[in-house]
Design a protein around this motif. Structure first.
Motif, PDB file in Angstrom:
ATOM      1  N   ALA A  46      30.598  45.689 -49.485  1.00  0.00           N
ATOM      2  CA  ALA A  46      31.510  46.129 -50.543  1.00  0.00           C
ATOM      3  C   ALA A  46      32.129  47.480 -50.198  1.00  0.00           C
ATOM      4  O   ALA A  46      33.321  47.715 -50.423  1.00  0.00           O
ATOM      5  N   ARG A  47      31.311  48.372 -49.644  1.00  0.00           N
ATOM      6  CA  ARG A  47      31.856  49.680 -49.261  1.00  0.00           C
ATOM      7  C   ARG A  47      32.895  49.540 -48.155  1.00  0.00           C
ATOM      8  O   ARG A  47      33.920  50.240 -48.153  1.00  0.00           O
ATOM      9  N   LEU A  48      32.628  48.650 -47.196  1.00  0.00           N
ATOM     10  CA  LEU A  48      33.607  48.432 -46.123  1.00  0.00           C
ATOM     11  C   LEU A  48      34.913  47.882 -46.675  1.00  0.00           C
ATOM     12  O   LEU A  48      36.009  48.310 -46.287  1.00  0.00           O
ATOM     13  N   TYR A  49      34.825  46.895 -47.588  1.00  0.00           N
ATOM     14  CA  TYR A  49      36.036  46.342 -48.189  1.00  0.00           C
ATOM     15  C   TYR A  49      36.799  47.415 -48.949  1.00  0.00           C
ATOM     16  O   TYR A  49      38.040  47.498 -48.885  1.00  0.00           O
TER      17      TYR A  49
ATOM     18  N   ALA B 178      41.916  41.435 -51.342  1.00  0.00           N
ATOM     19  CA  ALA B 178      42.001  39.972 -51.294  1.00  0.00           C
ATOM     20  C   ALA B 178      40.776  39.384 -50.603  1.00  0.00           C
ATOM     21  O   ALA B 178      40.231  38.361 -51.033  1.00  0.00           O
ATOM     22  N   ARG B 179      40.312  40.026 -49.519  1.00  0.00           N
ATOM     23  CA  ARG B 179      39.143  39.508 -48.813  1.00  0.00           C
ATOM     24  C   ARG B 179      37.887  39.595 -49.684  1.00  0.00           C
ATOM     25  O   ARG B 179      37.060  38.679 -49.691  1.00  0.00           O
ATOM     26  N   ALA B 180      37.762  40.688 -50.434  1.00  0.00           N
ATOM     27  CA  ALA B 180      36.607  40.813 -51.322  1.00  0.00           C
ATOM     28  C   ALA B 180      36.636  39.750 -52.412  1.00  0.00           C
ATOM     29  O   ALA B 180      35.610  39.140 -52.746  1.00  0.00           O
ATOM     30  N   LEU B 181      37.841  39.504 -52.959  1.00  0.00           N
ATOM     31  CA  LEU B 181      37.947  38.484 -54.005  1.00  0.00           C
ATOM     32  C   LEU B 181      37.676  37.092 -53.450  1.00  0.00           C
ATOM     33  O   LEU B 181      37.090  36.240 -54.120  1.00  0.00           O
ATOM     34  N   ASP B 182      38.092  36.855 -52.192  1.00  0.00           N
ATOM     35  CA  ASP B 182      37.822  35.557 -51.578  1.00  0.00           C
ATOM     36  C   ASP B 182      36.325  35.296 -51.487  1.00  0.00           C
ATOM     37  O   ASP B 182      35.864  34.160 -51.705  1.00  0.00           O
ATOM     38  N   ALA B 183      35.571  36.324 -51.153  1.00  0.00           N
ATOM     39  CA  ALA B 183      34.115  36.153 -51.081  1.00  0.00           C
ATOM     40  C   ALA B 183      33.543  35.774 -52.442  1.00  0.00           C
ATOM     41  O   ALA B 183      32.663  34.896 -52.551  1.00  0.00           O
TER      42      ALA B 183
ATOM     43  N   ARG C 252      46.354  43.323 -56.216  1.00  0.00           N
ATOM     44  CA  ARG C 252      47.105  44.336 -55.477  1.00  0.00           C
ATOM     45  C   ARG C 252      46.406  45.687 -55.484  1.00  0.00           C
ATOM     46  O   ARG C 252      46.791  46.586 -54.745  1.00  0.00           O
ATOM     47  N   ASN C 253      45.394  45.834 -56.328  1.00  0.00           N
ATOM     48  CA  ASN C 253      44.655  47.089 -56.386  1.00  0.00           C
ATOM     49  C   ASN C 253      43.264  46.801 -56.916  1.00  0.00           C
ATOM     50  O   ASN C 253      42.918  45.642 -57.244  1.00  0.00           O
TER      51      ASN C 253
END
Length: 415
Positions: A325-328, A335-340, A389-390
């Protein structure tokens, strides 16, 4: 007071195994690989350099060492088989040493190494002189009664002609198309006694021969405009072989003189790489090679077998999740975090709704809408459509996923 039981003496330790100091032979065996590899690498490099330097093919045009299409090795070998001594000369000094009183000198200078002084020296070489496709300066110095007539006309072959008085040309009859032509200059030098063969057009001939100036014997200078007749590729065409063998086989010695860099005049010759290189470069290179080999032997290590070790700690799933999560967050990969999150939600919804594992997102969206009463488009937008977007939108969409999953839980529990 009860006495303490007697302490039993410790078991006698087994005798220590004899400790043997590593011997030179053992150490050498262990490091043999790191000693041999650098030595082999150096030897291979030296052999490669030597083979490359000595194996460079001769590709010069008209060279008797060139067996390629543009070389003249075939002509030289045939003349040698007839008993002639064919000598290759790459400099004026070599040509002087080889050209005797009874010799033919073939001369061609396609790269213009000789100056006027060198051309004057060539004029005194040998008995007969054969010039292959000479230029204006060479004609003026060596054959003053002959002038350049330009390129030959297109023709498959040219005939010697009825007026040809050169025996080698008469025996040849015809030759392949020449490259250059020459004409006889009346009243200049030995032009009045010149013979011309293989007419191309007007008064332009591929072969012209005249007596050598200031020579009392029967020596001649021959100008050959059909240089291709000497090459391995074209010598077997028409009467090319008869012509060149006749011209070059008149005397027991043939000096094949093609000037090289050694003939460059005076100090104008460009310095070679060896001359420009300081004297300390070669010793330094050798020293670096030795240092590299020594360093390889000194620092070389032999890798042992792979050892499997358990990790000293167990990383909890929550720590891994927080780290990702910190890396994202650091990279702004909303978008990548939400995909997970969506992948996990869809997998759980598929299991809750008893759908097959290969069910598509559209099928999951329809099933969720059926059991929750939500709009299909809204469910699909939550599961895969909307893009954050944010961070605010990311949090809002994660909340929508959580609420959607809770609704499905309640609906399935009621059932």
């Amino acid at each position: 007071m009860t006495a303490a039981p007697p302490v039993e003496p410790a078991a006698t330790a087994p005798a220590d195994a004899p400790v043997e100091t590593p011997r030179l032979r053992t150490t050498f065996r262990r490091r043999l690989f790191w000693i041999v590899v650098p030595i082999v690498a150096v030897l291979v490099a030296i052999a490669t350099i030597l083979l490359t330097a000595s194996g460079t093919p001769d590709v010069d045009r008209y060279s008797i060492g060139n067996a390629g299409p543009s070389g003249s090795r075939a002509v030289a070998e045939v003349l040698r088989s007839q008993g002639l001594d064919v000598v290759a000369a790459g400099s004026l000094d070599e040509a002087r040493a080889a050209a005797g009183d009874d010799s033919t000198v073939l001369f061609t200078d396609p790269y213009g190494f000789l100056d006027a002084e060198g051309l004057d020296a060539v004029a005194g070489l040998g008995t007969d002189l054969v010039l292959v496709e000479p230029g204006t300066d060479e004609l003026a110095a060596l054959a003053p009664g002959i002038a350049n007539a330009g390129a030959a006309e297109q023709a498959d072959a040219v005939e010697a002609g009825s007026g040809c008085a050169i025996p080698a040309a008469q025996r040849a009859g015809t030759i392949s198309q020449p490259s250059w032509t020459y004409r006889v200059l009346d009243g200049q030098g030995a032009g009045d006694a010149a013979s011309a063969c293989f007419l191309s057009y007007d008064d332009a001939y591929a072969l012209v021969q005249e007596p050598r100036v200031n020579r009392g014997d029967d020596s001649t200078v021959t100008v050959l405009g059909a240089g291709d007749a000497l090459t391995n590729e074209r010598v077997a065409e028409a009467g090319n072989a008869a012509l060149v063998l006749g011209l070059l086989g008149e005397h027991p010695t043939l000096v094949w003189y093609v000037p090289g860099p050694d003939d460059l005049a005076g100090t104008d010759a460009p310095a070679t790489i060896g001359e420009l290189t300081p004297g300390w470069v070669t010793p330094v290179i050798l020293l670096l090679v030795l240092v590299t080999v020594a360093a390889g032997v000194w620092r070389g290590r032999r890798f042992g077998a792979v050892v499997v070790e358990n990790l000293p700690v167990t990383v909890r799933a929550s720590e891994t999740m927080e780290g990702r999560a910190r890396l994202y967050a650091k990279q702004g990969a909303h978008a990548r975090a939400l995909d997970a999150l969506r992948i996990g939600t869809i997998a759980r919804l598929t299991a809750l709704l008893a759908l097959p594992r290969h069910a598509t997102v559209v099928e999951v969206s329809r099933a969720v809408a059926t059991v929750t009463g939500r709009n299909v488009d809204e469910v699909h937008d939550t599961l895969v459509g909307a893009l954050p977007r944010n961070e605010g939108e990311l949090l809002a969409l994660s909340d929508r996923l959580l609420l959607l999953e809770q609704d499905v839980h309640r609906a399935t529990d009621l059932r």
